[in-house]
Enzyme design. Structure first.
Site, PDB file in Angstrom:
ATOM      1  N   ASP A 312       0.802  -1.227   0.000  1.00 13.37           N
ATOM      2  CA  ASP A 312       0.000   0.000   0.000  1.00 13.37           C
ATOM      3  C   ASP A 312       0.833   1.275   0.000  1.00 13.37           C
ATOM      4  O   ASP A 312       0.346   2.321  -0.422  1.00 13.37           O
ATOM      5  CB  ASP A 312      -0.978  -0.015   1.174  1.00 13.37           C
ATOM      6  CG  ASP A 312      -2.122  -1.002   0.917  1.00 13.37           C
ATOM      7  OD1 ASP A 312      -2.615  -1.039  -0.215  1.00 13.37           O
ATOM      8  OD2 ASP A 312      -2.499  -1.733   1.837  1.00 13.37           O
ATOM      9  N   TYR A 395      -9.704  -0.715   2.032  1.00 10.37           N
ATOM     10  CA  TYR A 395      -9.224  -0.680   3.419  1.00 10.37           C
ATOM     11  C   TYR A 395      -8.822   0.722   3.850  1.00 10.37           C
ATOM     12  O   TYR A 395      -8.418   1.540   3.027  1.00 10.37           O
ATOM     13  CB  TYR A 395      -8.006  -1.605   3.588  1.00 10.37           C
ATOM     14  CG  TYR A 395      -8.353  -2.959   4.157  1.00 10.37           C
ATOM     15  CD1 TYR A 395      -8.742  -3.095   5.484  1.00 10.37           C
ATOM     16  CD2 TYR A 395      -8.288  -4.100   3.377  1.00 10.37           C
ATOM     17  CE1 TYR A 395      -9.061  -4.341   6.017  1.00 10.37           C
ATOM     18  CE2 TYR A 395      -8.611  -5.351   3.898  1.00 10.37           C
ATOM     19  CZ  TYR A 395      -8.998  -5.463   5.215  1.00 10.37           C
ATOM     20  OH  TYR A 395      -9.305  -6.690   5.734  1.00 10.37           O
TER      21      TYR A 395
HETATM   22 CU    CU Z   1      -7.858  -7.695   6.700  1.00 11.02          CU
END
Ligand code: CU
Length: 659
Positions: A312, A395
């Site tokens: 990320d 996320y």
């Molecule tokens: Cu997770």
């Protein structure tokens, strides 16, 4: 009246210290220099723009008011050809300092970070594909094409001829029933579009199976959920005299701590020059701390997801994707915000307002004793919280640094947001993906963060060791069987310092000064206290093992090198592997009495559960970095009793202390 939910802001608009974050003017000036040098054409984009930090010598020699040579690293991508380059400019001397192409077409490959515009481009390409359209029609979803969401996903590395050395993205399809519907509960299982972003070609469409799209409502907003509960009475945080910290630009002082708060597009929050005052001396603890990388490898075997392994920071940029934080929601109390400046796809500055939040928090009891005659001494703990949140696709990650009154530093990652799921036959069993809602199967995966701590325990010359608590076999050394002791094993080279945690031995890692001793004659030291967590569960033969080798150990250490910043290498996207920590540590350099950098891997291994749907309560992970003989005694004896810092606690019944 009260300072309830009030805030102040540092906007990085001036540069007064070499470690100050980039300003919008500097990014604009840097881009102008590249334009003047003829490096910016119609199809040039900027996957990443970062500060080039000055040498430690330059920082140490700096005095207020000195001239500062400010440099930036621009990564350039020609979207028409895929050619990439790095350019370093000095915005002080207004010159191009360096310009070199990136060998993205040659082994071990690696691509610059994704542009925001490439997400939209990937979706357009996927939806325009006749094969994708045919797959949707074949599944009876021909009327849902407009509202479909084609998620843009980093491809991993699988050495397929049409992908290797190319700028590739994969797309999985999700359905929305309205334009604002949360798509993640409606995966179109088995439909994968492989895209070459440079040519715009669809390399391949995979269309496996006919699992129905789950008929679920995955929305979690107030309008969907309905009336909120009314049972919670207010908790008000008031700081009637304001906060205890002082802020001067990016420099912060709070109790015994001093530090500089930094922020950049890749790592997000950075803490610089962290010191702890002991008497009248500010003693160094950390030169620089950040969480510069993380990987989210998936443990599923299906064609839809076996390749998923998001980096990320290195593929998407944590800082560029950071949130603006909201007073009274993200942050309670008297807040100081720091704005952050990043570059957009075109290399122009973008300010993210209120990207870093700083405030004080009550943290229960710091120390307490009631003696035999009933006399009690109790002092409350308080911490300074410095944090930011980044959203990468489904996320959301919070990165929280806590500084405590007793000299402890804690780092906590908060993982929340939407669990990534596929579809399956309701009631069936999948060894790699539990069913978290009817027909919705969420694959197992890990969130493995890597903190980089450029430690400086009483200066630069530090050494590292591993401390285990160990039992002793029954015998002359342990006649009653109860005895145990501890071992302190030097980790004197890079190979020796590649370690796993061991909670069964209360294992910690010690960083100690080569130059200073404490009141009992031992080197001054801090301990890194890991929390139990798994390392990378993928197999050594897998490509993700090679790309995320950093995540196969809990601890690494290196002698400081300014080029060694990112533990999976500079460009982990579509990289064949071996970059970063495994490459650097192959030299097996000495770690004795040197300028040490320690790298700590932590994070949850996520076997998703129904309670994680439709939005996941925060999963916490992290570690502590705690003084161990750094100080000669408890440094918080002089705290006032009473929570507010004013005298006296409330003894029984009604509070009479007059607050
Ligand atoms: Cu997770």
């Amino acid at each position: 009246m009260s300072h309830q939910h009030t805030s102040t802001v540092t906007a990085p608009t001036e540069v007064r210290h070499p470690l100050d974050a980039l300003t919008a003017q500097e990014i604009a000036d840097g881009r102008d220099i590249l334009v003047a040098a003829g490096l910016v054409g119609e199809t040039t984009r900027f996957p990443s723009v970062l500060p080039v930090e000055p040498s430690k010598e330059a920082v140490a020699a700096f005095r207020d008011g000195d001239a500062i040579d400010r440099r930036l690293l621009f990564v350039l991508l020609d979207t028409a050809t895929g050619a990439s380059a790095e350019a370093i400019v000095s915005v002080t001397t207004r010159e191009l300092v360096d310009h070199r192409p990136l060998g993205t077409a040659e082994a071990p490959y690696g691509q610059p970070q994704y542009l925001f515009e490439e997400y939209a481009r990937a979706e357009e390409i996927a939806k325009a594909s006749p094969e994708w359209q045919a797959a949707m029609v074949r599944r009876g979803l021909g009327d849902r094409i407009e509202l479909a969401f084609c998620a843009p996903l980093a491809p991993g590395f699988h050495n397929r001829a049409e992908e290797t050395g190319r700028r590739v993205i994969r797309s999985l399809t999700f359905l929305r029933s309205t334009p604002t519907d949360s798509p993640w509960s409606h995966p179109v299982e088995g439909l994968i579009v492989h895209i070459d972003l440079t040519t715009g070609a669809v390399l391949r469409v995979e269309d496996d199976g006919d699992v129905p799209v789950p008929d679920l409502d995955g929305n979690y907003d107030a309008a969907t959920i309905g009336a909120a509960r009314t049972s919670l009475k207010p908790i008000e945080i008031t700081q009637p005299e304001g906060p205890s910290f002082r802020v001067d630009g990016q420099h912060v002082e709070w109790e015994n701590w001093k530090l500089r708060v930094g922020f950049n597009a890749r790592e997000g929050l950075v803490l610089n020059q962290v010191t702890f005052r002991d008497g009248d001396e500010d003693r160094s603890v950390l030169y620089r701390g950040s969480v510069p990388e993380m990987v989210v490898p998936y443990g599923d075997t299906t064609s839809t997801r076996f390749w998923i392994s998001y980096f990320d920071a290195g593929e998407y940029l944590l800082g560029k994707n950071a949130n603006t934080l909201t007073l009274g929601c993200d942050c309670l109390g008297v807040i100081h915000y720091f704005d952050g400046v990043v570059a957009d796809d075109h290399g122009n500055p973008v300010t993210i307002p209120q990207v870093v939040c700083m405030h004080e928090e009550d943290y229960g009891i710091l120390w307490k004793h009631t003696d035999l005659d009933g006399k009690t001494e109790v002092r409350r703990s308080r911490r300074l919280v410095i944090s930011y949140f980044s959203t990468i696709g489904n996320y959301d990650y919070g990165f929280f640094w806590y500084l405590y009154l007793d000299g402890t530093i804690q780092v906590e990652a908060k993982a929340t947001g939407i669990v990534f799921a596929g579809a399956g036959v309701p009631g069936s069993t999948d060894p790699h993906a539990p069913e978290i809602a009817p027909g919705l199967f969420a694959p197992v995966h890990q969130h493995l963060f890597c903190a980089r701590l450029d430690v400086a325990i009483d200066g630069d010359r530090n050494s590292l060791s591993e401390i285990d608590a160990v039992g002793i076999p029954m015998g002359p050394d342990n006649p009653h069987g109860n005895a145990f002791t501890w071992t302190n094993t030097p980790l004197a080279s890079e190979s020796e310092a590649q370690r796993l945690a061991d909670p069964s031995r209360a294992r910690v890692w010690e960083v100690r000064s080569a130059d200073r001793r404490n009141a009992v004659g031992a080197p001054t030291a801090y301990h890194l206290l890991p929390q139990p967590s798994a390392t990378l569960l993928a197999q050594p033969e897998s490509t993700v093992w090679g790309r995320a080798t950093f995540a196969t150990k809990h601890l690494w250490a290196t002698p400081f090198d300014p080029a060694e910043r990112f533990p999976a290498g500079d460009y982990p996207n579509a990289h064949a592997g071996g970059g970063g920590l495994p490459a650097w540590t192959a030299a097996d350099r000495s770690l004795e009495e040197t300028d040490l950098v320690i790298w700590h891997v932590f994070g949850p291994t996520h076997i998703p559960r129904p309670e994680d749907w439709p939005i996941m309560p925060v999963d916490y992970s992290g570690f502590h970095f705690k003084p161990y003989g750094f100080l000669d005694r408890n440094p918080a004896l002089d705290l006032p009793d009473g929570a507010t810092g004013r005298a006296s606690c409330c003894a029984g019944g009604e509070c009479s202390c007059g607050h």
